[in-house]
Design an enzyme around this catalytic site. Structure first.
Site, PDB file in Angstrom:
ATOM      1  N   GLU A  51      -9.242  43.250 116.059  1.00  0.00           N
ATOM      2  CA  GLU A  51      -8.233  42.390 116.672  1.00  0.00           C
ATOM      3  C   GLU A  51      -7.460  41.709 115.562  1.00  0.00           C
ATOM      4  O   GLU A  51      -8.030  41.349 114.530  1.00  0.00           O
ATOM      5  CB  GLU A  51      -8.863  41.340 117.587  1.00  0.00           C
ATOM      6  CG  GLU A  51      -7.828  40.415 118.210  1.00  0.00           C
ATOM      7  CD  GLU A  51      -8.400  39.466 119.259  1.00  0.00           C
ATOM      8  OE1 GLU A  51      -7.592  38.868 119.998  1.00  0.00           O
ATOM      9  OE2 GLU A  51      -9.625  39.329 119.344  1.00  0.00           O
ATOM     10  N   GLU A 363     -11.795  39.666 129.167  1.00  0.00           N
ATOM     11  CA  GLU A 363     -12.270  38.293 129.386  1.00  0.00           C
ATOM     12  C   GLU A 363     -11.470  37.521 130.443  1.00  0.00           C
ATOM     13  O   GLU A 363     -11.175  36.340 130.274  1.00  0.00           O
ATOM     14  CB  GLU A 363     -12.275  37.521 128.067  1.00  0.00           C
ATOM     15  CG  GLU A 363     -13.242  38.079 127.049  1.00  0.00           C
ATOM     16  CD  GLU A 363     -13.390  37.194 125.827  1.00  0.00           C
ATOM     17  OE1 GLU A 363     -12.858  36.066 125.824  1.00  0.00           O
ATOM     18  OE2 GLU A 363     -14.030  37.635 124.871  1.00  0.00           O
TER      19      GLU A 363
END
Length: 812
Positions: A51, A363
């Site tokens: 990321e 998430e």
């Protein structure tokens, strides 16, 4: 010296294990069940997760040396940014966005009549660096380009009707330094964009920083998950902001990141800076191929996560993203005659990348809204590409209402796989080795997409290693796992722990990098069923001081009392005397004062303002009562209890996460390494006084708000400092033992009659649990040695605080 026993020469191995079995009774016994066939282990059991956090892409893995090369930085990225951030200019210079722009995505350019000097970067004496710039001028203009003592002249032609043109050159560095700059000086007015400088040496020639890519490749990952993470699904879901003219921070969209780099968009990164998309989907696919890993892209589900709670209400936008996902699969796998396969071929890769799996979302905190969108993505993908594995997720935590709801929805929908994420304390990992033992063997498989113990010490790595033995024992359920995050620029750290750290010219692996590498390089083909007996650490009753705290909130507390179950008052303070002499700060944050008979914290910017009462509660059964009122701010209350010190405590968090969630969190040795014991949706009302009660009965706690039970938990899990798993790798057995305690573990290993050679190879990571690998020293390194005296049964002493992989060769 060697000693002779019955005519045999036996070499004593001093480190890391004793060669001859000691006579003492073993602390632990590992027993193999050779009659049972263990689970097959997937080739993609372990992978890496990339990321763009901690400046991991621009200035990190992506080898471009020029910061803000296209002058697109803006306040939408960071309030301190503008189009000239990263540059020092003289003369007439401005970042301009008008009809003369390079293209619609690359809108801002440098209008220069003077000089512009980049921010510093690293060069190596004698290495070559390739320079390029896009330029246009109304009249012929000379550019003088300087790198150290090297200089080049670029003659920019009068643009006329042709507009922009690309100019290129190369330099050979005249010095080794981490303070090099690139200076561009013009002889007259000129427009510049995409001022670029790349080291010619990149990983396999594909534009990635060699040392970082090499360290990742050395892990031998089975997959690469990309591009996030929170930046996938957060931010605006639309496009440019008409009022400001700047691009909004929007969810990561793969089509922004492919094609020639000068035509790619930039975007405001969720983590507070700009991402250029020079490292885009093509480069991710190429990198995965270069290191022999399967690509695993994550696409936005149009339901935000990571502390945000919003779902799109635009069906057309949702359908566009679904089509974008189908186009992504075509880009990866389609023939060169297809629309997106043709683009892949034009970029240099006619052969398909072989994409086999894709994750939808990350998430999300709105489980039903997310899952409704997920099903639309999954149905469309499966209709067009039935062979693609589609991965859902279970939210941001290891348990709680969102986790339970999403798992139920995934089970009911028969999802292929579910992505779990959690970051917890070392003690959590040592207490949850058996987490996946009870998972449904016939339900969706688990992808543990993000996990880590919350710090960067060897103690964290030991806990992670112990936990990984449980992942492997449950390889029929846990099909993939990736530690996160992967990279961190030491000068721009936004999250820790991280696997690999770097600066402008150096990189180093953490103790967890060495741990992950040991596991990833020695996975095996299948599990050999085994069990262990020996001592565990039993839980202790919850005792300690009571406290008060806030997080970005002002609050009033009153009538704090601790009462034993027999009615004895163990502590009491109603603040009527006007002082707080019985309270001490454990955080040195916040502004606390007694006002109008209450204890008040008034700083709405301060986080974790914990204060603790002087009295140490040693009872095991007691009640804490108090009144709490939020007066201002973003969140609610934090009520600490069981406080041992500033890094060891519990707290009841009401109205956390911007007044949307409640939780009980536990810190075990680090205030930054909290684990959640209980979570639920929750909020508090400003100005309303709440009567709060915390009932403690040994390890059991009941939380009561205004007379109603808010929640309860039992922190009764045993800690297992010794963990093991055995896997088979061809003809080898790999005995993997983690001893996460401060004393050696004498261990008897019984292989249930499996015959092995008397000599084996052993690799050990060991050291002080407080040790770290840093830029200046990397003390935690693997040590490999030859061991003797092996057989179907043998005894070994595994060192204190160690991870040991013992490779045995089967002889029958």
């Amino acid at each position: 010296m060697p000693r002779l026993f019955a005519g045999a020469l036996v070499a004593l191995v001093a480190l890391p294990l004793v060669g001859a079995p000691p006579a003492a009774s073993p602390d632990y016994t590992i027993t193999v069940d050779a009659s049972t066939r263990g689970a097959e282990i997937s080739d993609s059991m372990y992978g890496v997760f990339f990321e763009d956090i901690n400046w991991a892409a621009d200035g990190g893995l992506y080898a471009e040396l020029i910061r803000n090369r296209s002058f697109e930085f803006s306040p939408a990225d960071n309030a301190a940014y503008n189009g000239l951030t990263g540059w020092t200019v003289t003369g007439a210079a401005s970042a301009t966005d008008d009809e003369a722009r390079l293209n619609e995505r690359n809108r801002t350019y440098l209008d220069l009549n003077g000089s512009a000097t980049s921010s510093p970067f690293a060069t190596v004496l004698g290495d070559f660096y390739d320079f390029s710039v896009w330029a246009r001028a109304d009249a012929a203009t000379r550019l003088t380009i300087t790198l150290g003592a090297a200089r080049q002249i670029v003659n920019v032609r009068s643009s006329g009707a042709n507009g922009w043109a690309k100019y290129s050159g190369s330099f050979r560095a005249t010095t080794t330094t981490d303070a090099a700059t690139l200076k561009v000086e013009s002889s007259g007015p000129v427009k510049l964009d995409m001022v670029s400088l790349f080291p010619r040496k990149t990983f396999k020639g594909h534009g990635l920083r060699t040392d970082l890519a090499t360290k990742i490749a050395a892990l031998d990952p089975g997959f690469v998950r990309f591009p996030g993470g929170c930046l996938v699904n957060t931010g605006s879901m639309y496009g440019y902001d008409a009022a400001s003219g700047y691009p909004r921070a929007r969810s990561y969209q793969w089509k922004d990141t492919v094609g020639p780099v000068e035509t790619r968009a930039t975007n405001a990164n969720f983590w507070g800076y700009n991402q250029s998309y020079g490292l885009g989907y093509y480069e991710y696919f190429q990198f995965a191929e270069d290191i022999g890993a399967a690509p695993l892209p994550v696409v936005p589900a149009l339901v935000t996560g990571c502390g945000q709670n919003r779902a799109t209400d635009d069906p057309a936008l949702l359908q566009r993203h679904i089509q974008d996902t189908l186009d992504l699969i075509e880009f990866a796998n389609g023939p060169v005659t297809s629309t997106w396969g043709k683009l892949r071929a034009r970029m240099g890769h006619p052969k398909p990348f072989g994409l086999s799996m894709i994750a939808v979302g990350n998430e999300e905190n709105l489980p039903d809204a997310y899952f409704a969108n997920y099903l639309k993505f999954r149905d469309a993908i499966k209709a067009a590409y039935p062979q693609i594995t589609v991965i859902g997720n279970s939210g941001p935590d290891d348990q709680g209402a969102t986790f339970d709801r999403l798992w139920q929805l995934n089970r009911d929908a028969k999802s292929d796989m579910v992505d779990e994420h959690y970051y917890n304390s070392p003690s959590w990992f040592l207490q949850n080795n058996a987490r996946y033992n009870a998972y449904d063997r016939n339900g969706p498989k688990v992808f543990l997409g993000e996990y880590a113990s919350q710090d960067a010490k060897f103690a964290n790595s030991l806990a992670e290693a112990a936990y990984m033995t449980g992942l492997e024992r449950n390889a029929d359920v846990v099909k993939m796992a990736s530690y996160a995050p992967l990279l961190a620029n030491i000068d721009h750290v936004q999250w820790r722990p991280d696997l690999i750290w770097f600066d402008a010219d150096e990189s180093w692996g953490t103790t967890s990098y060495q741990t992950q590498k040991l596991f990833m390089n020695n996975v095996g083909d299948r599990v050999v069923p085994s069990s262990v007996t020996g001592a565990v650490v039993q839980p202790k009753p919850i005792a300690g001081r009571v406290g008060l705290s806030t997080w970005a909130t002002a609050a009033r507390y009153d009538d704090v009392k601790v009462t034993g179950t027999d009615g004895t008052v163990l502590f009491s303070d109603d603040f009527a005397d006007g002082d707080a002499n019985g309270w001490t700060s454990l955080s040195n944050r916040g502004t606390w004062a007694v006002q109008d008979g209450a204890y008040v914290q008034s700083d709405t910017a301060a986080t974790n303002t914990m204060v603790a009462a002087a009295t140490d509660i040693t009872a095991t059964d007691y009640d804490i009562t108090l009144k709490a009122t939020k007066t201002a701010g973003a969140e609610g209350f934090l009520i600490p209890f069981g406080i041992k010190d500033s890094d060891t405590w519990y707290w009841w968090n009401l109205g956390g996460w911007n007044n949307t969630q409640g939780a009980v969190e536990k810190a075990s040795g680090s205030a930054d390494a909290k684990e959640q014991l209980l979570t639920r949706p929750d909020s508090v009302v400003t100005g309303q006084t709440y009567n709060l009660t915390i009932q403690v009965r040994g390890t059991k706690v009941t939380l009561i708000r205004d007379g109603e039970v808010w929640g309860s938990f039992d922190d009764n899990k045993v800690t297992e400092p010794f963990a093991q798993v055995i896997t088979q790798d061809g003809r080898d057995l790999i005995v993997k033992v983690v001893n996460a305690q401060d004393k050696p573990a004498l261990t008897k290993v019984g292989l249930d009659g499996i015959k092995v050679a008397p000599t084996g190879r052993m690799t050990v990571l060991a050291g002080d649990p407080g040790e770290q690998n840093t830029r200046s020293a990397e003390p935690i390194q693997p040590v490999t040695s030859t061991v003797r005296g092996l057989g179907s049964t043998f005894t070994r002493e595994f060192p204190a605080n160690s991870i040991t992989f013992l490779r045995l060769r089967r002889t029958a």
